[in-house]
Design a protein around this motif. Structure first.
Motif, short mmCIF file in Angstrom:
data_model
loop_
_atom_site.label_atom_id
_atom_site.label_comp_id
_atom_site.label_asym_id
_atom_site.label_seq_id
_atom_site.Cartn_x
_atom_site.Cartn_y
_atom_site.Cartn_z
N PRO A 105 0.84 -1.21 0.00
CA PRO A 105 0.00 0.00 0.00
C PRO A 105 0.87 1.25 0.00
O PRO A 105 1.93 1.27 0.62
CB PRO A 105 -0.79 -0.10 1.30
CG PRO A 105 -0.63 -1.50 1.77
CD PRO A 105 0.67 -1.99 1.22
N LEU A 118 0.33 3.89 1.55
CA LEU A 118 0.42 4.42 2.91
C LEU A 118 1.67 3.89 3.62
O LEU A 118 2.37 4.62 4.33
CB LEU A 118 -0.84 4.04 3.69
CG LEU A 118 -1.09 4.78 5.00
CD1 LEU A 118 -1.11 6.27 4.79
CD2 LEU A 118 -2.40 4.34 5.63
N ILE A 119 1.95 2.59 3.41
CA ILE A 119 3.13 1.97 4.03
C ILE A 119 4.41 2.64 3.50
O ILE A 119 5.32 2.97 4.25
CB ILE A 119 3.17 0.46 3.70
CG1 ILE A 119 2.12 -0.29 4.51
CG2 ILE A 119 4.55 -0.12 3.97
CD1 ILE A 119 2.62 -0.86 5.79
N PHE A 149 4.84 5.96 5.07
CA PHE A 149 5.24 5.85 6.48
C PHE A 149 6.70 5.44 6.60
O PHE A 149 7.42 5.94 7.47
CB PHE A 149 4.34 4.84 7.21
CG PHE A 149 3.09 5.46 7.75
CD1 PHE A 149 2.44 6.45 7.04
CD2 PHE A 149 2.56 5.06 8.97
CE1 PHE A 149 1.28 7.04 7.52
CE2 PHE A 149 1.39 5.65 9.47
CZ PHE A 149 0.76 6.62 8.75
N TYR A 155 6.07 5.24 -6.20
CA TYR A 155 4.94 4.32 -6.26
C TYR A 155 4.37 4.27 -7.67
O TYR A 155 4.21 3.21 -8.27
CB TYR A 155 3.88 4.78 -5.27
CG TYR A 155 2.66 3.91 -5.18
CD1 TYR A 155 2.71 2.71 -4.49
CD2 TYR A 155 1.46 4.31 -5.75
CE1 TYR A 155 1.59 1.92 -4.39
CE2 TYR A 155 0.33 3.53 -5.64
CZ TYR A 155 0.39 2.33 -4.96
OH TYR A 155 -0.72 1.56 -4.86
N LYS A 168 -5.78 10.67 -6.75
CA LYS A 168 -6.62 10.16 -5.67
C LYS A 168 -5.76 9.64 -4.51
O LYS A 168 -6.11 9.82 -3.35
CB LYS A 168 -7.55 9.08 -6.20
CG LYS A 168 -8.53 9.65 -7.22
CD LYS A 168 -9.75 8.80 -7.40
CE LYS A 168 -9.42 7.53 -8.12
NZ LYS A 168 -10.60 6.65 -8.18
N ALA A 226 -4.50 12.03 -1.69
CA ALA A 226 -5.31 12.36 -0.51
C ALA A 226 -4.65 11.80 0.76
O ALA A 226 -4.81 12.33 1.84
CB ALA A 226 -6.72 11.82 -0.65
N LEU A 227 -3.89 10.71 0.59
CA LEU A 227 -3.25 10.07 1.74
C LEU A 227 -2.17 10.93 2.35
O LEU A 227 -1.77 10.72 3.49
CB LEU A 227 -2.61 8.75 1.33
CG LEU A 227 -3.52 7.78 0.67
CD1 LEU A 227 -2.85 6.44 0.60
CD2 LEU A 227 -4.77 7.67 1.48
N SER A 232 -2.45 13.68 3.41
CA SER A 232 -3.00 14.38 4.58
C SER A 232 -2.61 13.65 5.86
O SER A 232 -2.45 14.26 6.91
CB SER A 232 -4.52 14.45 4.47
OG SER A 232 -5.08 13.16 4.44
N ILE A 233 -2.44 12.32 5.77
CA ILE A 233 -2.11 11.54 6.98
C ILE A 233 -0.69 11.84 7.45
O ILE A 233 -0.42 11.82 8.64
CB ILE A 233 -2.30 10.03 6.71
CG1 ILE A 233 -3.73 9.78 6.28
CG2 ILE A 233 -1.96 9.20 7.93
CD1 ILE A 233 -3.99 8.38 5.79
N THR A 259 -7.30 17.31 1.14
CA THR A 259 -8.01 16.53 2.16
C THR A 259 -7.68 17.01 3.57
O THR A 259 -8.55 17.12 4.43
CB THR A 259 -7.67 15.03 2.01
OG1 THR A 259 -7.97 14.63 0.68
CG2 THR A 259 -8.46 14.19 2.98
N TYR A 314 -12.06 17.40 -6.16
CA TYR A 314 -11.31 16.26 -6.69
C TYR A 314 -11.89 15.84 -8.03
O TYR A 314 -11.17 15.54 -8.98
CB TYR A 314 -11.38 15.06 -5.73
CG TYR A 314 -10.27 15.07 -4.72
CD1 TYR A 314 -8.95 14.87 -5.10
CD2 TYR A 314 -10.54 15.28 -3.38
CE1 TYR A 314 -7.94 14.88 -4.16
CE2 TYR A 314 -9.53 15.30 -2.44
CZ TYR A 314 -8.24 15.09 -2.83
OH TYR A 314 -7.24 15.11 -1.92
#
Lengths: 218, 200
Positions: free
Chosen positions: A66, A68-69, A72, A98, A158, A161-162, A164-165, A172, A196
């Motif tokens: 992912p 996200l991983i 991080f 990615y 799309k 948007a991640l 934002s984390i 986002t 979006y």
């Protein structure tokens, strides 16, 4: 439940600055992804086994984990190996690498679509490798790779948007800030979904234009 | 947890997606429009935004759902839109003569769909379906944001206890990678098997 347009207008500048951040991060990340993808696809076409294996590993890791991983690992894991980056560069590099895995596959399919006889003929004529890629292979595969590339850029937007984390102040993130400050839920999310959707329709439209332009050329 | 949620979402999304795909090729314009609007929304906005909408919107209209239910609903509705598009492509590739012949024989529309169209289409769309499963598995990492303790969230806990982000997240990445490689292998296997079956 009513729709309060005032809140949206009041927070308009915040949303627009988020929109701008999203747009430029995505633009840079797309460029990086295309460059990385092209480089990997070219290396992949070399008749050298270890390089091929490395490229395969890069593609599999990027496509199999992912985003996200990856973000991080870069953002929180980077400092433990002495790589300290701000959130925005992490976002651009993360999204770019990615996307690179996916673009590599798109380009690889493109290179495969060109009859090997053409390359052999060009070699026989003494045309340098660089020219073969730039003048023979890439122009011919454009029709094939533009539609999936458009899709990939849309996916990238799309995925952004991640960011934002990991605290990048993009669309986002600014929307969640708006939610937290106003306690309104419907208005911010409707607004952000629309924004979006606008970006994505814009990219799809641009992709269509490119497709017609280069579709005719070949 | 990650595997279970992904499986439930794919299964629920498949039912909804099949239903939606017949809506997309319906003769009725209103149904077609409504299906297209649904597809446009779920394919055109980021999953994170969809997740937050479902999670925060349902309580405001009086439906109180636990995070895990909100996550499952959002992911299932998202994958339904993508699967509907996959199924639509599969349905269009089945010769219309088959449906006409079945109608002439007086076979009900539901039987036509369940017995004639869906089995043939499934074989065609299996590779695309496996890809969609892989992306749902990856996207399920986002539900850590609304506090569902799946793989991603668990590794965040590990990090907050051990302060070793690089190791914890790398292990999580390897687990995701392993699951997806298994899926990809399974996909390749089914593809070969059905290719043989189709050749007979």
């Amino acid at each position: 439940m009513s729709f309060d347009i005032d809140i949206v207008l009041r927070y308009g500048p915040l949303l627009l600055s988020g929109l701008w951040t999203t747009v430029y991060i995505c633009a840079l990340a797309s460029l990086l992804a295309v460059a990385a993808g092209l480089a990997v696809a070219l290396l992949y076409s070399l008749p050298f086994h270890p390089v091929k294996l490395l490229c395969r590993a890069y593609i599999e890791v990027m496509r199999g984990t992912p985003i996200l991983i990856l973000l991080f690992i870069l953002y929180y894991g980077g400092p433990s190996i002495g790589l300290t980056l701000d959130a925005e560069p992490v976002g651009i590099v993360g999204l770019g690498l990615y996307g690179g895995g996916y673009f590599a596959e798109i380009f690889r399919a493109g290179f495969q679509s060109i009859p090997p006889g053409q390359i052999e003929a060009a070699r026989m004529l003494g045309i340098p490798r660089r020219m073969i890629v730039a003048r023979i292979q890439i122009p011919q595969m454009l029709t094939l790779i533009i539609p999936p590339s458009t899709n990939q850029v849309i996916i990238l937007v799309k995925e952004s948007a991640l960011l934002s984390i990991i605290t990048v102040a993009e669309l986002t993130k600014n929307t969640t800030q708006m939610v937290n400050e106003t306690f309104a839920v419907i208005e911010p999310y409707v607004a952000v979904a629309l924004l979006y959707w606008l970006i994505i329709e814009g990219i799809a439209f641009a992709g269509g234009v490119l497709e017609r332009r280069f579709g005719r050329a070949s | 947890m990650t595997a279970a949620i992904s499986a439930v979402c794919i299964a629920a999304g498949m039912i909804l997606g099949l239903w939606l795909s017949f809506g997309l090729i319906s003769q009725n314009r209103a149904i077609r429009r409504a299906s297209a609007a649904y597809r446009s929304f779920w394919r055109g906005t980021p999953i994170l935004v969809q997740l937050l909408i479902v999670f925060y919107l349902l309580p405001t209209i009086g439906v109180d759902v636990p995070p895990i239910a909100a996550a499952t609903i959002a992911l299932a509705m998202n994958t339904a839109a993508f699967q509907a598009e996959i199924f639509r492509g599969g349905l269009l590739s089945i010769p219309p003569g088959q449906v006409e012949a079945a109608r002439m024989l007086g076979i009900g529309i539901l039987s036509i769909r369940v017995r004639i169209l869906i089995p043939q289409m499934m074989r065609l769309v299996l590779p695309a379906l496996i890809n969609e499963t892989i992306s749902i598995l990856k996207n399920s990492s986002l539900i850590s944001v609304i506090a569902v303790t799946e793989l991603m969230r668990t590794s965040q806990h590990v990090v907050s206890v051990t302060h070793r982000p690089l190791e914890a997240y790398t292990i999580a990445a390897v687990i995701y990678l392993a699951m997806n490689l298994v899926l990809a292998r399974a996909g390749a296997y089914f593809e070969r098997r059905y290719a043989v079956a189709a050749a007979r």
